[in-house]
Design a protein around this motif. Structure first.
Motif, mmCIF file in Angstrom:
data_model
loop_
_atom_site.group_PDB
_atom_site.id
_atom_site.type_symbol
_atom_site.label_atom_id
_atom_site.label_comp_id
_atom_site.label_asym_id
_atom_site.label_seq_id
_atom_site.Cartn_x
_atom_site.Cartn_y
_atom_site.Cartn_z
ATOM 1 N N PRO A 62 -11.057 90.439 -59.002
ATOM 2 C CA PRO A 62 -11.734 91.440 -58.729
ATOM 3 C C PRO A 62 -12.248 92.411 -60.170
ATOM 4 O O PRO A 62 -11.777 92.195 -61.129
ATOM 5 N N PHE A 63 -13.151 93.292 -59.773
ATOM 6 C CA PHE A 63 -13.809 93.918 -61.080
ATOM 7 C C PHE A 63 -12.596 94.559 -61.702
ATOM 8 O O PHE A 63 -12.713 94.727 -63.235
ATOM 9 N N TRP A 64 -11.897 95.358 -61.059
ATOM 10 C CA TRP A 64 -10.831 96.112 -61.719
ATOM 11 C C TRP A 64 -9.877 95.184 -62.577
ATOM 12 O O TRP A 64 -9.151 95.739 -63.611
ATOM 13 N N ILE A 65 -9.913 93.975 -62.215
ATOM 14 C CA ILE A 65 -9.099 92.947 -63.133
ATOM 15 C C ILE A 65 -9.831 92.265 -64.234
ATOM 16 O O ILE A 65 -9.626 92.195 -65.349
ATOM 17 N N SER A 66 -11.087 91.820 -63.782
ATOM 18 C CA SER A 66 -11.761 90.981 -64.628
ATOM 19 C C SER A 66 -12.304 91.723 -65.676
ATOM 20 O O SER A 66 -12.439 91.316 -66.951
ATOM 21 N N PHE A 67 -12.812 93.010 -65.592
ATOM 22 C CA PHE A 67 -13.352 93.789 -66.606
ATOM 23 C C PHE A 67 -12.427 94.249 -68.125
ATOM 24 O O PHE A 67 -12.663 93.953 -68.920
ATOM 25 N N PRO A 68 -11.212 94.727 -67.494
ATOM 26 C CA PRO A 68 -10.231 94.773 -68.606
ATOM 27 C C PRO A 68 -9.919 93.521 -69.119
ATOM 28 O O PRO A 68 -9.534 93.385 -70.377
ATOM 29 N N VAL A 69 -9.873 92.390 -68.580
ATOM 30 C CA VAL A 69 -9.324 90.994 -69.300
ATOM 31 C C VAL A 69 -10.560 90.717 -70.245
ATOM 32 O O VAL A 69 -10.159 90.319 -71.238
ATOM 33 N N LYS A 70 -11.724 90.557 -69.496
ATOM 34 C CA LYS A 70 -12.811 90.522 -70.645
ATOM 35 C C LYS A 70 -12.856 91.313 -71.722
ATOM 36 O O LYS A 70 -13.077 91.062 -73.036
ATOM 37 N N LEU A 71 -12.660 92.712 -71.587
ATOM 38 C CA LEU A 71 -12.760 93.658 -72.808
ATOM 39 C C LEU A 71 -11.458 93.407 -73.597
ATOM 40 O O LEU A 71 -11.887 93.275 -74.840
ATOM 41 N N GLY A 72 -10.437 92.941 -73.063
ATOM 42 C CA GLY A 72 -9.287 92.603 -73.872
ATOM 43 C C GLY A 72 -9.557 91.437 -74.939
ATOM 44 O O GLY A 72 -9.138 91.465 -76.165
ATOM 45 N N ALA A 73 -10.169 90.497 -74.327
ATOM 46 C CA ALA A 73 -10.353 89.147 -75.000
ATOM 47 C C ALA A 73 -11.604 89.638 -76.168
ATOM 48 O O ALA A 73 -11.523 88.904 -77.120
ATOM 49 N N LEU A 74 -12.426 90.516 -75.696
ATOM 50 C CA LEU A 74 -13.452 90.807 -76.683
ATOM 51 C C LEU A 74 -12.734 91.200 -78.143
ATOM 52 O O LEU A 74 -13.148 90.949 -79.257
ATOM 53 N N PHE A 75 -11.695 92.494 -77.750
ATOM 54 C CA PHE A 75 -11.208 93.144 -78.788
ATOM 55 C C PHE A 75 -10.051 91.852 -79.512
ATOM 56 O O PHE A 75 -10.122 92.002 -81.039
ATOM 57 N N TYR A 76 -9.557 90.969 -78.899
ATOM 58 C CA TYR A 76 -8.728 90.156 -79.520
ATOM 59 C C TYR A 76 -9.580 89.011 -80.289
ATOM 60 O O TYR A 76 -9.180 88.813 -81.516
ATOM 61 N N ALA A 77 -10.612 88.789 -79.892
ATOM 62 C CA ALA A 77 -11.572 87.986 -80.718
ATOM 63 C C ALA A 77 -12.203 88.640 -81.934
ATOM 64 O O ALA A 77 -12.107 87.986 -82.973
ATOM 65 N N LEU A 78 -12.344 90.105 -81.750
ATOM 66 C CA LEU A 78 -12.616 90.801 -83.134
ATOM 67 C C LEU A 78 -11.519 90.793 -84.127
ATOM 68 O O LEU A 78 -11.853 90.823 -85.383
ATOM 69 N N HIS A 79 -10.355 91.062 -83.352
ATOM 70 C CA HIS A 79 -9.137 90.967 -84.430
ATOM 71 C C HIS A 79 -8.905 89.570 -85.195
ATOM 72 O O HIS A 79 -8.510 89.759 -86.128
ATOM 73 N N SER A 80 -9.194 88.621 -84.331
ATOM 74 C CA SER A 80 -8.883 87.340 -84.873
ATOM 75 C C SER A 80 -10.087 87.123 -86.038
ATOM 76 O O SER A 80 -9.732 86.368 -87.113
ATOM 77 N N LEU A 81 -11.168 87.785 -86.012
ATOM 78 C CA LEU A 81 -12.370 87.502 -87.198
ATOM 79 C C LEU A 81 -12.032 88.272 -88.217
ATOM 80 O O LEU A 81 -12.164 88.080 -89.350
ATOM 81 N N TYR A 82 -11.339 89.765 -88.135
ATOM 82 C CA TYR A 82 -11.456 90.549 -89.062
ATOM 83 C C TYR A 82 -9.983 91.223 -89.603
ATOM 84 O O TYR A 82 -10.040 91.922 -90.563
ATOM 85 N N PHE A 83 -8.948 90.986 -88.882
ATOM 86 C CA PHE A 83 -7.593 91.410 -89.210
ATOM 87 C C PHE A 83 -6.819 90.487 -89.277
ATOM 88 O O PHE A 83 -6.599 89.584 -88.528
ATOM 89 N N PHE A 84 -5.851 90.733 -90.128
ATOM 90 C CA PHE A 84 -4.747 89.768 -90.290
ATOM 91 C C PHE A 84 -3.395 90.417 -89.751
ATOM 92 O O PHE A 84 -2.500 89.664 -89.356
#
Length: 736
Positions: A62-84
């Motif tokens: 459902p959208f209310w699950i998939s959207f926050p999951v994808k958004l969380g993955a986006l922030f995790y990917a950014l964190h992996s690239l730029y933060f220790f």
């Protein structure tokens, strides 16, 4: 019956998995060139994020699950690239918010090139998210992927032709996956249109296996078969040659041929276009941020810069380099508060220079013990020798100092200059047009201090719409002054134009200034174990800027070029523009990526592109794809409207679903030309539809619909397997 439904569901899940897998492989080909064509590392993070998007979409959450999951993955990917730091500590969130706010200001000011790498990566992840949704739309809803397949082939072909990326095997992979995916979608289209059943296990194995074999065999034969020589010559030299010929027609004072950016030695004739070259020159481990100075020039000819003061060759003591400085090469006066820093420079193989890149006031140089350092006591260019021959060092370390400037101190500076300053750094050609001097006096007349006059000139260009441009830049004609042309005629150019103009304007009102060449700080790559910052400097970082002499302080750098930030700023100066980079935490790995410009050079360079250009390719390709998709969707709407309607209502439930589905059926019939006459009843129209489609289903559905509309009690069980199947069969019988 339940067993049959389970079997059909398994078949549907299987072919959906096959479609998503092939779609991901096709999209992957857009990401593969990034590693070869940009300075972007960790491409696998972008690939894994894209794969994660496909997986989440496959499970149809459902959208209310998939959207926050994808958004969380986006922030995790950014964190992996730029933060220790730890992701769940959320210590990185304030830095991300500050970076976004800073880049929003840049976007509002249309300063695209100044965006930090963090925000560029964020936009790139969002772009991948959008493309992932489009892939779902093309694969599952419209069953059409050929257009995306074709654009992918064109994309790889262009990169293979015009860049260093080798697309030979990429083309083979793309053609195989694209043809296979196109074939499967076509089969599914036929199955859905004709109403064939998937229950017998013939799809996808018995259908896809022969198709895969034929495509694989054709690809293999095409690869190993002998090939004739190309009929047409390589288009790259041809295009460049034609471009040069076209530019040569401009004659004296025209655009001239396009040069590669990089460090050059001849600055006597400035102007003309150049193209960026992102070939890495050197890396540095540094605990300061500064320009990399190479040399200064003091004599403005009206066309460019030269040194007229006789060269003073001086041996430099590596342990006390500042002791050998002359009046001309002394950057900071004694008594100024300084901060001690250390930098290690590692030139790339084949890109070494026989001189040093100077970060500030040198206090010690550590290099090969056999190296002898000599520098020009006028320009400050420090040369490296071994056994009386110029040598290019593979690595060297410098202890240096940077000033701690204060605004009050600079405002207190007077016009009491030493004689060697006034004799050499107020020079202007007699041919300088009077309007340059008049403009300089006019805009600075109300400023009470030298510092405020300098800041007024520095900010004049940004406040009056002077544009940054590297292509449409003219060369001054024989009787035309370089500064006057930029200031009053073209009003666009790059660093040479801005820096030269600021110096001439300051000199015309009695403020000493000089022209400096070197490199901007470079692209921040990450933190080293000893707490230093690692930078990569490319040819594109070649730059020229302004140094202004302040009595009692020394030579202070200023940055008039649009889109650039001065790394040396007074502590309590409020910056008048948003050019300052957002604060970057020590934990970040890859913050701001500079697309810095500089002086022209005749170096060959390499055919490489930046991440920004790659994002541009993605965006342009996506826009073209969206436009073509919209056009095809409109032109062939009668072919996909049926499938979309079936997909929309097939799994929908609820008391109103039957009514909505029936009314949508009436609308579809009207769209496809089976129109209802104004005077006919619903039952009469149902008979007309059944005759047109050779069916008896419309009459049954119409009777059920009338029961819902006119019955005393509204039924919620009409959208059952029976009515759903009749409704779907009717839609499949409709022909465009």
């Amino acid at each position: 019956m339940p067993q049959s439904n389970n079997t059909e569901q398994k078949q549907s899940t299987l072919h959906t998995l096959v479609l998503y897998s092939l779609g991901f492989l096709l999209l992957w080909e857009w990401l593969r060139p990034l590693k070869d064509l940009t300075t972007t590392d960790d491409i696998q993070i972008f690939v894994m994020y894209t794969l994660f998007l496909f997986i989440v979409t496959y499970f149809q959450l459902p959208f209310w699950i998939s959207f926050p999951v994808k958004l969380g993955a986006l922030f995790y990917a950014l964190h992996s690239l730029y933060f220790f730091d730890v992701f769940l500590s959320f210590k990185w969130v304030p830095y991300l918010i500050d970076d976004i706010k800073f880049n929003l200001n840049l976007l509002s000011d249309q300063k695209w090139n100044e965006m930090t790498s963090l925000s560029r990566s964020l936009l790139f992840f969002v772009l991948l998210w959008l493309i992932g949704y489009l892939m779902h739309y093309w694969l599952i809803q419209t069953r059409r992927i050929f257009l995306f397949f074709l654009i992918t082939v064109i994309y790889i072909s262009l990169l293979d032709t015009f860049t260093v990326y080798d697309g030979k095997f990429a083309i083979i992979r793309t053609v195989f996956v694209g043809l296979l995916l196109t074939g499967i979608l076509r089969m599914m289209k036929i199955i859905e249109t004709e109403g064939f059943s998937l229950l017998k296990g013939k799809f996808p194995i018995l259908w896809v296996a022969p198709l895969s074999g034929v495509i694989a065999l054709s690809s293999a034969l095409g690869y190993v078969a002998p090939k004739a020589s190309p009929i047409w010559p390589d288009p790259v030299p041809f295009i460049k040659n034609m471009s040069d010929k076209g530019n040569e027609k401009d004659g004296p004072g025209g655009k001239g041929s396009v040069s590669k950016i990089g460090y050059g030695t001849d600055d006597s004739q400035l102007g003309g276009p150049f193209e960026f070259d992102y070939t890495p020159i050197f890396t540095s481990n540094d605990n300061g941020r500064h320009y990399w100075r190479i040399e200064t020039k003091e004599f403005y000819t009206g066309k460019g810069w030269e040194n007229k003061i006789p060269i003073q060759v001086i041996s430099l003591d590596a342990n006390q380099p500042s002791a050998s400085q002359t009046n001309y090469t002394r950057i900071w006066e004694d008594g100024i508060e300084m901060e001690k820093k250390t930098a290690t420079v590692k030139p790339m193989d084949g890109k070494e220079y026989p001189f040093l890149m100077i970060p500030g006031k040198l206090t010690k140089i550590v290099a090969d013990p056999s190296t002898v350092f000599q520098f020009d006591g006028v320009s400050g260019k420090t040369l490296t020798f071994q056994e009386e021959r110029a040598v290019k060092l593979s690595e060297y370390t410098m202890d240096y100092e940077l000033p701690v400037l204060k605004e009050e101190q600079m405002k207190a500076s007077t016009n009491q200059y030493p004689s060697y300053i006034t004799d050499n750094y107020l020079q202007l050609p007699k041919t300088l047009p009077q309007r340059v001097k008049d403009l300089s006096s006019k805009i600075t007349a109300d400023q009470p201090t030298i510092y405020e006059k300098v800041k007024t000139v520095e900010e004049y260009f940004a406040k009056n719409g002077y544009g940054y441009n590297t292509i449409d830049v003219a060369v001054p004609k024989k009787n035309e002054d370089y500064v006057d042309q930029f200031l009053f005629v073209d009003k666009k150019g790059y660093c040479d134009n801005f820096s030269s103009t600021m110096i001439v304007m300051l000199r015309s009102i009695g403020i000493p200034a000089r022209w400096v060449k070197g490199f901007t700080p470079g692209t921040f790559e990450g933190m080293t174990k000893d707490g230093k910052r690692e930078y990569t400097v490319t040819n594109a970082n070649a730059h020229s800027w302004v140094e202004v002499y302040f009595s009692g302080i020394g030579w202070v750098p200023f940055e008039p070029t649009r889109g650039f930030t001065n790394p040396v700023q007074p502590q309590d100066v409020k910056k008048s523009s948003t050019n300052a980079a957002a604060p970057v935490p020590k934990e970040t790995k890859k913050p701001e990526k500079n697309l810095d410009e500089g002086t022209k050079s005749g170096s060959n360079g390499t055919k490489s592109v930046s991440l920004m250009k790659m994002m541009g390719y993605f965006l342009v390709g996506l826009l073209i794809l969206l436009a073509l998709t919209a056009l095809f969707a409109f032109l062939f709407r009668k072919k996909w409207l049926r499938q979309y309607t079936i997909w929309r209502y097939k799994r929908k439930n609820g008391s109103d679903t039957f009514e909505e589905a029936f009314e949508k059926l009436l609308w579809l019939l009207h769209v496809y030309g089976i129109k209802r006459q104004p005077a006919s009843t619903l039952r009469e129209y149902a008979l007309h539809v059944d005759r047109s489609l050779d069916s008896k289903d419309m009459k049954i559905l119409a009777r059920a619909y009338e029961g819902v509309q006119f019955g005393p009690n509204k039924r919620s069980d009409l959208w059952n397997d029976f009515h759903r199947e009749l409704w779907e069969n009717l839609i499949k019988r409709i022909r465009p």
